[in-house]
Design a protein around this motif. Structure first.
Motif, PDB file in Angstrom:
ATOM      1  N   GLU A  43     -38.158 -36.829   8.773  1.00 17.88           N
ATOM      2  CA  GLU A  43     -37.226 -37.664   8.023  1.00 17.88           C
ATOM      3  C   GLU A  43     -38.010 -38.700   7.238  1.00 17.88           C
ATOM      4  O   GLU A  43     -39.207 -38.889   7.449  1.00 17.88           O
ATOM      5  N   SER A  96     -32.060 -43.083   6.965  1.00 19.72           N
ATOM      6  CA  SER A  96     -32.960 -41.936   6.848  1.00 19.72           C
ATOM      7  C   SER A  96     -32.361 -40.870   5.942  1.00 19.72           C
ATOM      8  O   SER A  96     -31.151 -40.829   5.716  1.00 19.72           O
ATOM      9  N   THR A 135     -35.187 -30.158   8.029  1.00 17.29           N
ATOM     10  CA  THR A 135     -34.168 -31.206   8.172  1.00 17.29           C
ATOM     11  C   THR A 135     -33.187 -31.149   7.006  1.00 17.29           C
ATOM     12  O   THR A 135     -32.017 -31.482   7.174  1.00 17.29           O
TER      13      THR A 135
END
Length: 183
Positions: free
Chosen positions: A124, A148, A155
């Motif tokens: 992140e 984030s 992700t």
């Protein structure tokens, strides 16, 4: 609260850079930067000065993270600005590492904790703070604040699942800290 010294030396090579420009933004949780997922989770973990001291020590020495099941490798025994660490979760070969650097700390009469920011290699991009506060009525509160967004392909692919996992981890940290304060 007793300060620990690590006796560890800092590496001579250049430090990796933080991966986001809004360094320190978790100091003001009401004004987190736009363009990120925001996380705010707060829970009472105890009551009184002794509980506050115990909770603050567990947070700033990585004990809370470790007892929650995360692995923490750090160049220092306590959170201080500029300290690099890697927090990882998972089992065996299925372990995800997240390199971070402490960007600010709070060692105050009624507030203790720190924030770390993401370094290259973190899945992140953003910042997360872990604060223990002693409220006027004596309640000891633990608060996680973060902003984030994805920095890795996996992700990005996971999309909306990541914020759910982040909240679950923040809740786990709160439960872990409550147990640490009670023992």
């Amino acid at each position: 609260m007793t300060r620990l010294t690590s006796g560890l030396s800092r590496p001579a090579h250049p430090r990796p850079a933080l991966t986001y420009p809004e360094v320190g933004a978790t100091r003001t949780p009401e004004a987190l930067p736009a363009g990120y997922h925001h996380l705010r989770h707060s829970v009472a973990v105890g009551s009184g000065r002794a509980a506050f001291e115990k909770a603050g020590e567990a947070v700033t020495t990585w004990r809370m993270h470790r007892r929650s099941g995360a692995s923490v490798r750090s160049e220092a025994l306590r959170a201080e600005p500029g300290v690099s660490l890697e927090v990882s979760v998972g089992v065996g070969a299925v372990r995800l590492g997240a390199p971070c650097s402490v960007v600010w700390t709070a060692y105050e009469e009624n507030r203790t904790g720190f924030a770390y920011g993401t370094l290259t290699g973190h899945p992140e991009r953003g910042e997360e703070s872990f604060i223990v506060s002693l409220e006027p009525g004596g309640t000891v509160r633990f608060t996680v604040t973060a902003f984030s967004r994805p920095a890795a392909w996996y992700t990005r692919l996971a999309g909306p699942v990541i914020p759910v996992l982040q909240l679950a981890y923040a809740r786990r940290l709160g439960r872990t800290l409550r147990r640490l304060v009670r023992t």
